[in-house]
Scaffold this active site. Structure first.
Site, PDB file in Angstrom:
ATOM      1  N   GLY A  46      85.045  87.868  -5.826  1.00 35.84           N
ATOM      2  CA  GLY A  46      84.687  88.748  -6.929  1.00 35.84           C
ATOM      3  C   GLY A  46      84.067  87.939  -8.045  1.00 35.84           C
ATOM      4  O   GLY A  46      84.166  86.701  -8.058  1.00 35.84           O
ATOM      5  N   GLN A  51      81.959  85.630 -16.571  1.00 40.68           N
ATOM      6  CA  GLN A  51      81.882  84.367 -15.823  1.00 40.68           C
ATOM      7  C   GLN A  51      80.463  83.831 -15.707  1.00 40.68           C
ATOM      8  O   GLN A  51      80.270  82.660 -15.393  1.00 40.68           O
ATOM      9  CB  GLN A  51      82.475  84.536 -14.417  1.00 40.68           C
ATOM     10  CG  GLN A  51      83.985  84.758 -14.421  1.00 40.68           C
ATOM     11  CD  GLN A  51      84.527  84.832 -13.012  1.00 40.68           C
ATOM     12  OE1 GLN A  51      84.481  85.876 -12.381  1.00 40.68           O
ATOM     13  NE2 GLN A  51      85.016  83.715 -12.498  1.00 40.68           N
ATOM     14  N   CYS A  89      90.014  80.707  -8.923  1.00 37.95           N
ATOM     15  CA  CYS A  89      89.028  81.362  -9.791  1.00 37.95           C
ATOM     16  C   CYS A  89      87.781  80.494  -9.827  1.00 37.95           C
ATOM     17  O   CYS A  89      87.876  79.276  -9.976  1.00 37.95           O
ATOM     18  CB  CYS A  89      89.602  81.539 -11.192  1.00 37.95           C
ATOM     19  SG  CYS A  89      88.447  82.336 -12.318  1.00 37.95           S
ATOM     20  N   LEU A  90      86.622  81.120  -9.703  1.00 38.78           N
ATOM     21  CA  LEU A  90      85.360  80.383  -9.725  1.00 38.78           C
ATOM     22  C   LEU A  90      85.174  79.649 -11.054  1.00 38.78           C
ATOM     23  O   LEU A  90      84.439  78.671 -11.121  1.00 38.78           O
ATOM     24  CB  LEU A  90      84.192  81.344  -9.497  1.00 38.78           C
ATOM     25  CG  LEU A  90      84.181  82.020  -8.115  1.00 38.78           C
ATOM     26  CD1 LEU A  90      83.184  83.162  -8.092  1.00 38.78           C
ATOM     27  CD2 LEU A  90      83.888  81.016  -7.013  1.00 38.78           C
ATOM     28  N   HIS A 131      92.421  90.821 -10.824  1.00 43.27           N
ATOM     29  CA  HIS A 131      91.912  89.514 -11.271  1.00 43.27           C
ATOM     30  C   HIS A 131      90.612  89.681 -12.068  1.00 43.27           C
ATOM     31  O   HIS A 131      90.451  89.113 -13.160  1.00 43.27           O
ATOM     32  CB  HIS A 131      91.692  88.631 -10.032  1.00 43.27           C
ATOM     33  CG  HIS A 131      91.135  87.261 -10.322  1.00 43.27           C
ATOM     34  ND1 HIS A 131      91.825  86.104 -10.038  1.00 43.27           N
ATOM     35  CD2 HIS A 131      89.943  86.863 -10.860  1.00 43.27           C
ATOM     36  CE1 HIS A 131      91.089  85.063 -10.396  1.00 43.27           C
ATOM     37  NE2 HIS A 131      89.941  85.484 -10.887  1.00 43.27           N
ATOM     38  N   GLU A 132      89.675  90.465 -11.514  1.00 42.90           N
ATOM     39  CA  GLU A 132      88.365  90.620 -12.169  1.00 42.90           C
ATOM     40  C   GLU A 132      88.489  91.414 -13.459  1.00 42.90           C
ATOM     41  O   GLU A 132      87.829  91.102 -14.461  1.00 42.90           O
ATOM     42  CB  GLU A 132      87.360  91.284 -11.223  1.00 42.90           C
ATOM     43  CG  GLU A 132      87.099  90.547  -9.912  1.00 42.90           C
ATOM     44  CD  GLU A 132      86.798  89.068 -10.074  1.00 42.90           C
ATOM     45  OE1 GLU A 132      86.238  88.674 -11.116  1.00 42.90           O
ATOM     46  OE2 GLU A 132      87.150  88.287  -9.162  1.00 42.90           O
ATOM     47  N   HIS A 135      89.466  89.336 -16.319  1.00 40.95           N
ATOM     48  CA  HIS A 135      88.352  88.570 -16.914  1.00 40.95           C
ATOM     49  C   HIS A 135      87.682  89.363 -18.045  1.00 40.95           C
ATOM     50  O   HIS A 135      87.210  88.772 -19.026  1.00 40.95           O
ATOM     51  CB  HIS A 135      87.287  88.254 -15.862  1.00 40.95           C
ATOM     52  CG  HIS A 135      87.558  87.015 -15.056  1.00 40.95           C
ATOM     53  ND1 HIS A 135      87.665  85.767 -15.631  1.00 40.95           N
ATOM     54  CD2 HIS A 135      87.709  86.819 -13.720  1.00 40.95           C
ATOM     55  CE1 HIS A 135      87.881  84.859 -14.678  1.00 40.95           C
ATOM     56  NE2 HIS A 135      87.924  85.470 -13.504  1.00 40.95           N
TER      57      HIS A 135
END
Ligand code: NI
Length: 204
Positions: A46, A51, A89-90, A131-132, A135
């Site tokens: 995702g 991000q 996480c990216l 999670h997304e 953000h």
């Protein structure tokens, strides 16, 4: 379409509450297309707009072939929880810790054309939505850790070596940007890969 640079922990945009989308023009369509391409390039589960440096309430997701985007999402979570699962996480390369998440999530929002969308998920998909969506509120999964895991995560992020890990990750991604396709190159020993695989587990 373009592959965008992913912001790394320490960047203030990751700690900013994102604004609702109000303009449903071609710029939004391009943002969604670029985010989707970027997410695929790093084999992520995702990606949220902050991000890539855009403080708007947009995220893309990609779990077991279920792929899409949601704009201005509102989450309704089950009362019960799913078994803890390692997330990465990216924006926090190289780390992975088990996170407590609700078992099931219903997301309502709109698509890039402003049409209403509802998506329901359990397990990994529900985990990804939570999670997304975090953000978009400036929350990172490490904020949700407790006890020893929290200490270990904060210690790793503070560690001087962590800067070299993020530099390596950024350099690796930079190679993919502009090349044909990075595929699962992100799934290395230090960075983990997509859902459930690799040391760092899920990246989103
Ligand atoms: Ni993330």
């Amino acid at each position: 379409m373009a592959i965008l640079n992913i912001r790394i922990i320490g960047d203030p945009v990751l700690r900013t509450v994102a604004d609702p989308v109000t303009d449903f023009g071609p710029e939004l369509a391009k943002l969604v297309a670029d985010m989707t391409e970027t997410m695929e390039d790093v084999d992520g589960a995702g990606l949220a707009a902050p991000q890539i440096g855009v403080s708007k309430r947009v995220f893309t997701y990609r779990i077991d072939g279920v792929e899409g985007h949601i704009i201005n999402p509102v989450l309704e979570n089950s009362e019960d929880f799913q078994p803890d699962h390692v997330e990465g996480c990216l924006s926090i390369p190289g780390l992975g810790f088990p996170v407590k998440r609700y078992r099931a999530t219903r997301v309502t929002g709109v698509d890039m054309h402003g049409n209403p969308v509802t998506v329901e998920g359990e397990g990994m998909l529900a985990r990804c939505f939570q999670h997304e969506n975090d953000h978009l509120d400036g929350i990172l999964y490490t904020d949700r850790l407790e006890g020893e895991d929290r200490k270990a995560a904060l210690r790793s992020i503070r560690n001087a070596n962590y800067d070299s890990i993020t530099e390596k990750t950024t350099a690796k991604r930079a190679k993919t940007v502009g090349s044909s396709f990075g595929g699962s190159s992100f799934g290395g020993a230090t960075t983990g890969s997509s859902f459930g695989a690799g040391a760092a587990g899920t990246n989103g």
